[in-house]
Design a protein around this motif. Sequence first.
Motif, PDB file in Angstrom:
ATOM      1  N   THR A  54       0.828  -1.210   0.000  1.00 22.76           N
ATOM      2  CA  THR A  54       0.000   0.000   0.000  1.00 22.76           C
ATOM      3  C   THR A  54       0.861   1.258   0.000  1.00 22.76           C
ATOM      4  O   THR A  54       0.517   2.255  -0.628  1.00 22.76           O
ATOM      5  CB  THR A  54      -0.950  -0.003   1.208  1.00 22.76           C
ATOM      6  OG1 THR A  54      -1.784  -1.159   1.143  1.00 22.76           O
ATOM      7  CG2 THR A  54      -1.836   1.235   1.201  1.00 22.76           C
ATOM      8  N   ARG A  65      -4.200   6.576   2.163  1.00 18.26           N
ATOM      9  CA  ARG A  65      -4.367   5.163   2.475  1.00 18.26           C
ATOM     10  C   ARG A  65      -5.836   4.749   2.425  1.00 18.26           C
ATOM     11  O   ARG A  65      -6.190   3.697   1.893  1.00 18.26           O
ATOM     12  CB  ARG A  65      -3.789   4.854   3.853  1.00 18.26           C
ATOM     13  CG  ARG A  65      -3.749   3.368   4.184  1.00 18.26           C
ATOM     14  CD  ARG A  65      -3.194   3.157   5.587  1.00 18.26           C
ATOM     15  NE  ARG A  65      -1.839   3.658   5.721  1.00 18.26           N
ATOM     16  CZ  ARG A  65      -0.755   2.952   5.438  1.00 18.26           C
ATOM     17  NH1 ARG A  65      -0.870   1.719   4.982  1.00 18.26           N
ATOM     18  NH2 ARG A  65       0.441   3.472   5.611  1.00 18.26           N
ATOM     19  N   ALA A  66      -6.735   5.601   2.978  1.00 17.04           N
ATOM     20  CA  ALA A  66      -8.161   5.262   2.985  1.00 17.04           C
ATOM     21  C   ALA A  66      -8.716   5.206   1.570  1.00 17.04           C
ATOM     22  O   ALA A  66      -9.531   4.340   1.236  1.00 17.04           O
ATOM     23  CB  ALA A  66      -8.938   6.279   3.822  1.00 17.04           C
ATOM     24  N   GLU A  67      -8.282   6.143   0.715  1.00 15.27           N
ATOM     25  CA  GLU A  67      -8.750   6.163  -0.670  1.00 15.27           C
ATOM     26  C   GLU A  67      -8.289   4.904  -1.399  1.00 15.27           C
ATOM     27  O   GLU A  67      -9.040   4.320  -2.183  1.00 15.27           O
ATOM     28  CB  GLU A  67      -8.211   7.404  -1.388  1.00 15.27           C
ATOM     29  CG  GLU A  67      -8.745   8.721  -0.835  1.00 15.27           C
ATOM     30  CD  GLU A  67      -8.029   9.905  -1.440  1.00 15.27           C
ATOM     31  OE1 GLU A  67      -6.953   9.714  -2.049  1.00 15.27           O
ATOM     32  OE2 GLU A  67      -8.523  11.038  -1.305  1.00 15.27           O
ATOM     33  N   GLY A  69      -7.546   1.983   0.011  1.00 17.10           N
ATOM     34  CA  GLY A  69      -8.243   0.832   0.560  1.00 17.10           C
ATOM     35  C   GLY A  69      -9.636   0.660  -0.013  1.00 17.10           C
ATOM     36  O   GLY A  69     -10.063  -0.455  -0.339  1.00 17.10           O
ATOM     37  N   SER A  70     -10.369   1.765  -0.157  1.00 21.05           N
ATOM     38  CA  SER A  70     -11.729   1.676  -0.685  1.00 21.05           C
ATOM     39  C   SER A  70     -11.747   1.511  -2.197  1.00 21.05           C
ATOM     40  O   SER A  70     -12.777   1.148  -2.770  1.00 21.05           O
ATOM     41  CB  SER A  70     -12.523   2.932  -0.303  1.00 21.05           C
ATOM     42  OG  SER A  70     -11.930   4.085  -0.873  1.00 21.05           O
ATOM     43  N   GLY A  71     -10.604   1.768  -2.849  1.00 23.59           N
ATOM     44  CA  GLY A  71     -10.554   1.692  -4.307  1.00 23.59           C
ATOM     45  C   GLY A  71     -10.277   0.305  -4.846  1.00 23.59           C
ATOM     46  O   GLY A  71     -10.540   0.026  -6.010  1.00 23.59           O
ATOM     47  N   LYS A  73     -10.940  -3.361  -5.774  1.00 22.13           N
ATOM     48  CA  LYS A  73     -12.128  -4.157  -6.057  1.00 22.13           C
ATOM     49  C   LYS A  73     -11.711  -5.584  -6.391  1.00 22.13           C
ATOM     50  O   LYS A  73     -10.734  -5.798  -7.120  1.00 22.13           O
ATOM     51  CB  LYS A  73     -12.919  -3.569  -7.235  1.00 22.13           C
ATOM     52  CG  LYS A  73     -13.289  -2.094  -7.065  1.00 22.13           C
ATOM     53  CD  LYS A  73     -14.199  -1.868  -5.870  1.00 22.13           C
ATOM     54  CE  LYS A  73     -14.545  -0.381  -5.727  1.00 22.13           C
ATOM     55  NZ  LYS A  73     -15.317  -0.120  -4.491  1.00 22.13           N
ATOM     56  N   GLN A  80      -7.241  -8.419  -5.789  1.00 19.86           N
ATOM     57  CA  GLN A  80      -8.038  -7.219  -5.994  1.00 19.86           C
ATOM     58  C   GLN A  80      -7.306  -6.278  -6.952  1.00 19.86           C
ATOM     59  O   GLN A  80      -6.071  -6.267  -7.006  1.00 19.86           O
ATOM     60  CB  GLN A  80      -8.292  -6.503  -4.662  1.00 19.86           C
ATOM     61  CG  GLN A  80      -9.138  -7.324  -3.691  1.00 19.86           C
ATOM     62  CD  GLN A  80      -9.398  -6.572  -2.402  1.00 19.86           C
ATOM     63  OE1 GLN A  80      -8.466  -6.051  -1.787  1.00 19.86           O
ATOM     64  NE2 GLN A  80     -10.644  -6.488  -1.997  1.00 19.86           N
ATOM     65  N   TYR A  82      -6.831  -2.282  -8.299  1.00 20.15           N
ATOM     66  CA  TYR A  82      -6.996  -0.858  -7.999  1.00 20.15           C
ATOM     67  C   TYR A  82      -6.610  -0.067  -9.234  1.00 20.15           C
ATOM     68  O   TYR A  82      -5.487  -0.186  -9.736  1.00 20.15           O
ATOM     69  CB  TYR A  82      -6.105  -0.454  -6.822  1.00 20.15           C
ATOM     70  CG  TYR A  82      -6.105   1.023  -6.496  1.00 20.15           C
ATOM     71  CD1 TYR A  82      -7.207   1.621  -5.893  1.00 20.15           C
ATOM     72  CD2 TYR A  82      -5.006   1.818  -6.800  1.00 20.15           C
ATOM     73  CE1 TYR A  82      -7.209   2.974  -5.587  1.00 20.15           C
ATOM     74  CE2 TYR A  82      -4.995   3.169  -6.492  1.00 20.15           C
ATOM     75  CZ  TYR A  82      -6.101   3.749  -5.884  1.00 20.15           C
ATOM     76  OH  TYR A  82      -6.102   5.087  -5.596  1.00 20.15           O
TER      77      TYR A  82
END
Length: 408
Positions: A54, A65-67, A69-71, A73, A80, A82
């Motif tokens: 990350t 980091r939050a963006e 993590g939510s990105g 799929k 996953q 991104y």
Amino acid sequence: MPAARFLRGPGWRRLVDAVLNPEPDPAVAETIAERAREQAPVLWLLGKVQSGKTSIVRAITGAERAEIGSGFKACTRRSQLYEFPPQAPVVRFLDTRGLGEVDYDPTEDLAVLEGHAHAVVAVVRAMDPQQRALVDVLRDVRRRHPDWTVVLVQTCLHEGYPDERDHPQHAELTTAPGLDDLRRALETQARDFRALPGSGAVHTVAVDLTRQEEGFTDPDYGLDALLDALDDACFRGHATLIRDIASHARDARLAQVHPHLLGYATAAGVSDLVPVVGFVTVPTLQGKMLHSVAVLYGVAWNRRTLREFLASLGSGTALGIGASFTARQLAKLIPVYGQLAGAAAAGLASAAVTYALGRAACYYLEQVRLGQRDPEGVADTYRGALKEAYELFRRRQRATADRDPTQP
């Protein structure tokens, strides 16, 4: 107002409709993303949890980091994807989770990567000697694709520092006193990965990507060497792309805007390689880009501000964009020439013009946000960005041709 003349043309009407439409058509949005996705290189991140994958994504994209993590799929049962930025991706990260915890079969992920430019990025903590699971996976990958490049990224170097010392000069990492244990660990890991089968290169890079609050003088320690390694990792037609993205990530606003401009410009260039198709899709792409940029600046377009922006470019510039765009579409219909040289020239021009429009819009919207007006500055920004964009996309086009002679 002179701007009214070129706003009545069919191409400009499509652009204006796309800018002012607050509810993007899902089909159009997906088409834009897919066009950009066709050209976006994939970085396949392999490593244990907490190895630093990350941090690498954040250092390249500038996203929080939050963006990130939510990105991500899910794209296979174990991995996953991104895409950055999601509206028009310029780079994609495939992240394989939990390596070493359970048996992992890379077959599904290899299927995702087939046909894409890529690099396999193996991420390991420098002081973690237990990398058997990762080496086994890479051995399997290189048996199937012996020419694939592997970039070994050795992270968390400070875990091997004595006491509370700061980073040494990067050139002195292998000679600074007190780091014998760290050096042995780095050398052992590098030796194991260099023993992978296949003819592809294995690049080794030592980095320590930390948060400011952790107190190190250089939170991006080793990042320049990592960017060089990634750009050298045989991206088809994407020379210096990763460094280009990361260099703009140092500026907070450019970190948000620049990848959008690159993504939409790339999508426009790909769309304009096809006869007739570009006549419809390129103005729409440009309009969606302007709408996206305005959202990032917190300034809403309306017909008055849009006319003012286009007028700032100068009626000659705006009319010239429309006229040359029509001529490029007609040139693509010429047999043989249109399919090769004409299509390549059209794609290059549409990518460059789209990028330059975006840069000029950024300048204009910043002035609006500050309550100022500078029409000459908007025009100068467009002209300077157009020259920059032609050099950028021409270089990538040549890189593609050098690696694939069948391309125009």
